[in-house]
Design an enzyme around this catalytic site. Structure first.
Site, PDB file in Angstrom:
ATOM      1  N   LEU A  51       0.859  -1.365   0.053  1.00 55.24           N
ATOM      2  CA  LEU A  51       0.040  -0.001   0.127  1.00 55.24           C
ATOM      3  C   LEU A  51       0.755   1.204   0.150  1.00 55.24           C
ATOM      4  CD1 LEU A  51      -2.843   1.455   0.381  1.00 55.24           C
ATOM      5  CD2 LEU A  51      -2.375   1.278   2.763  1.00 55.24           C
ATOM      6  N   GLY A  52       0.829   2.109  -1.201  1.00 58.11           N
ATOM      7  CA  GLY A  52       1.508   3.461  -1.017  1.00 58.11           C
ATOM      8  C   GLY A  52       0.941   4.606  -0.079  1.00 58.11           C
ATOM      9  N   ASP A  77       4.182   0.960   2.337  1.00 59.14           N
ATOM     10  CA  ASP A  77       5.330   1.803   1.899  1.00 59.14           C
ATOM     11  C   ASP A  77       5.054   3.245   2.531  1.00 59.14           C
ATOM     12  OD1 ASP A  77       7.685   2.253   0.032  1.00 59.14           O
ATOM     13  OD2 ASP A  77       6.154   3.793  -0.188  1.00 59.14           O
ATOM     14  N   TYR A  82       6.632  11.553   3.967  1.00 66.57           N
ATOM     15  CA  TYR A  82       4.971  11.714   3.783  1.00 66.57           C
ATOM     16  C   TYR A  82       4.343  12.215   5.342  1.00 66.57           C
ATOM     17  CZ  TYR A  82       6.376   8.430   0.020  1.00 66.57           C
ATOM     18  OH  TYR A  82       6.922   7.697  -1.090  1.00 66.57           O
ATOM     19  N   LYS A 111      11.745   5.477   4.573  1.00 63.77           N
ATOM     20  CA  LYS A 111      12.811   6.041   3.887  1.00 63.77           C
ATOM     21  C   LYS A 111      13.750   7.345   4.787  1.00 63.77           C
ATOM     22  CE  LYS A 111       9.795   4.864  -0.107  1.00 63.77           C
ATOM     23  NZ  LYS A 111       8.717   5.639   0.288  1.00 63.77           N
ATOM     24  N   HIS A 144      16.049   7.678   0.329  1.00 64.71           N
ATOM     25  CA  HIS A 144      14.878   8.131  -0.501  1.00 64.71           C
ATOM     26  C   HIS A 144      15.286   8.863  -1.653  1.00 64.71           C
ATOM     27  CE1 HIS A 144      10.289   9.612  -0.076  1.00 64.71           C
ATOM     28  NE2 HIS A 144      10.874   9.275  -1.308  1.00 64.71           N
ATOM     29  N   SER A 196      16.252   4.366  -3.623  1.00 65.46           N
ATOM     30  CA  SER A 196      15.121   4.950  -4.269  1.00 65.46           C
ATOM     31  C   SER A 196      15.795   5.929  -5.135  1.00 65.46           C
ATOM     32  CB  SER A 196      14.096   5.321  -3.100  1.00 65.46           C
ATOM     33  OG  SER A 196      13.177   5.740  -4.114  1.00 65.46           O
TER      34      SER A 196
END
Ligand code: NAP
Length: 369
Positions: A51-52, A77, A82, A111, A144, A196
Site C-alpha cells: 500500500l502506497g 510503504d 510523508y 525511507k 529516499h 530509491s
C-alpha cells in the site's frame, strides 16, 4: 449398464479429479510464488503488492491502513517525508493488539529523507522513524533520493535560500552513508536495505564498495515509463524493483499543478488509455488491475496508493488472472522512455545543481506539452 461402461466412467472421474487437483495445486503454487519475491541476502519474502501512502494525511491513513490490513495487504510503504509514520504505527499497533496478526506477518518500508542523507544522520533519523512507527525494526530502509539538502534542525525540513532555491548539501557521500545503513541492519533496526531514485552508476558504486548490497530499488515505473535497462541491471544484480506511481500517479497531477504550477498536460492518463481499457474489458477487470497485473506478472513489486475501500479491494484483486504474451506486448508498446517520467524532482528548486542529481534529461514537466 455394462460393467465395462461403469469401469470406464470411474476411470474418467479419477482422471478428471486428478486433473483438477493437479491444476488447483499448480495454480496455487504459481499464484503463491507471484505474491512474494525473495530478497537476495536475507531470503525475506517481500509481498509483491504493497500500500502506497504518499499524499495520505495522518487522519485518513490510520483507518486506511487498518482497513487494508483487514483486506489482506501485508506490505506498507511510507517515508519520513510523508508525515504519516505515526498514524501508520497506530494502525499497525491496533491491528496487532486486536489479535488480527503479528508484526512478523507484515512488511514495512520507510525511507531516509533528503535532509538526513549523510552518514552522521542515518541512525538519528531511523531511530526517530522507528519511534514514530512504534516498531523495533522495519523490514526495509531505503535512501529516499541520491541527493541531499541542508537540514533545518528545528523543523527537520530543507533549508531554503533567499532566492527560493533549496540549500544543497554538496558533501553528499553515498559510500559513507551506506556504511552506516549497513551498521543499522547489523543492529537489527532494519531487516533489509535499499535505494530509491538512484541511477545505474550510483547503484553500481554502492554495490562495489558494500558488504551488504542493496536488495531493493524503488523507482517510478508504469506503462508509460517502463525503465527496461534499469530493470535489467537490477535483475543482473539480484535487486528487486519496486514500482512507485504504478497507475501513473493520478493524484500527483493536482498536487504538482497547484503547488508547483506544472502544466496539467504533463500528466499521463494511463487509466483512460484505450489499449489498457480494451485489455481490461476482455478480462472483466478494471484498467488499474491491468496496469498492476502487468508489472506484478514481470516480478515487479507494486505499491498503489488508495484511501478508498473500494479501490483498495480492486487493487488487491490482481492474482486471479493472467495477461497473455500478446497483451504483454501491447502494453510494452506504451513505453515512452524518458518522456514518460513524471517525477524528476525539479519542483525542488535548484536540485539539478546537486552533484548527485540522478537524471540527465532535464525537461521541466511544466514545459512539457
Ligand atoms: P499511484 O499509486 O500510481 O496512484 C495513486 C492515485 O491513484 C491516488 O490518487 C488514488 O486515489 C488513485 N487510485 C488508486 N487506485 C485507483 C483505482 N483502482 N482506480 C482509479 N484511481 C485509483 O501513485 P503514487 O501514490 O504517486 O505512488 C504510489 C506510492 O509510491 C506512493 O503512495 C508512495 O508510497 C510511493 N512513492 C514513492 C516515491 C519515491 O520517491 N520513492 C515517489 C512517489 C511515490 P484514491 O486514494 O482516491 O483512491
Amino acid at each position: 449398464m455394462s460393467l465395462r461402461f461403469i469401469l470406464r466412467r470411474n476411470f474418467e472421474c479419477v482422471l478428471k479429479s486428478n486433473f483438477f487437483v493437479y491444476y488447483y495445486r499448480y495454480f496455487h503454487k504459481v499464484i503463491g510464488r507471484m505474491k512474494y519475491v525473495k530478497l537476495s541476502q536475507t531470503d525475506d519474502l517481500m509481498p509483491t503488492l504493497g500500500l502506497g501512502t504518499w499524499q495520505a494525511s495522518s487522519e485518513v491513513i490510520e483507518s486506511t491502513v487498518y482497513k487494508a490490513l483487514d483486506l489482506g495487504y501485508r506490505h506498507i510503504d511510507t517515508a519520513f517525508n510523508y508525515n504519516n509514520e505515526e498514524a501508520i504505527g497506530n494502525a499497525v499497533k491496533k491491528w496487532i493488539d486486536d489479535g488480527k496478526g503479528t508484526r512478523k506477518d507484515l512488511f514495512i518500508t520507510t525511507k531516509l529523507p533528503h535532509v538526513g542523507n549523510r552518514a552522521s544522520d542515518v541512525k538519528k533519523f531511523l531511530d526517530l522513524q522507528l519511534k514514530r512507527l512504534q516498531m523495533d525494526y522495519v523490514d526495509l530502509y531505503l535512501i529516499h533520493v541520491p541527493f541531499g539538502f541542508l537540514c533545518d534542525p528545528e523543523t527537520l525540513t530543507p533549508v531554503i535560500n533567499s532566492n527560493g532555491d533549496y540549500a544543497l548539501d554538496m558533501e553528499t557521500d553515498h559510500i559513507s552513508t551506506w556504511k552506516v545503513m549497513e551498521c543499522c541492519q547489523k543492529e537489527g533496526l532494519t531487516r533489509n536495505l535499499g535505494l530509491s531514485n538512484f541511477n545505474e552508476a550510483q547503484i553500481g558504486k554502492i554495490i562495489a564498495s558494500s558488504t551488504m548490497k542493496p536488495q531493493v530499488l524503488q523507482v517510478e515505473l508504469h506503462a508509460y515509463f517502463q525503465q527496461m535497462d534499469l530493470r535489467k541491471f537490477c535483475s543482473d544484480h539480484d535487486i528487486v524493483v519496486t514500482a512507485y506511481a504504478p497507475l501513473g500517479s493520478p493524484g500527483a497531477k493536482d498536487h504538482f499543478v497547484n503547488k508547483y504550477h506544472y502544466s496539467p498536460d504533463a500528466f499521463p492518463d494511463l487509466l483512460g488509455h484505450p489499449e489498457v481499457n480494451d485489455i481490461a474489458k476482455s478480462h472483466g477487470k478494471t484498467p488499474a488491475q491491468i496496469l498492476l497485473r502487468y508489472l506484478v506478472q514481470q516480478n515487479v513489486v507494486v505499491i498503489p496508493k488508495s484511501t478508498s475501500e473500494k479501490r483498495l479491494k480492486e487493487n488487491s484483486n490482481i492474482y486471479d488472472f493472467g495477461l497473455t504474451p500478446s497483451e504483454i506486448n501491447r502494453l510494452k508498446k506504451l513505453d515512452q522512455g524518458e518522456n514518460g517520467r513524471i517525477f524528476n524532482f525539479l519542483f525542488w528548486k535548484g536540485v539539478e545543481n546537486h552533484p548527485e542529481y540522478p537524471y540527465k534529461f532535464l525537461t521541466l514537466a511544466a514545459d512539457k506539452k
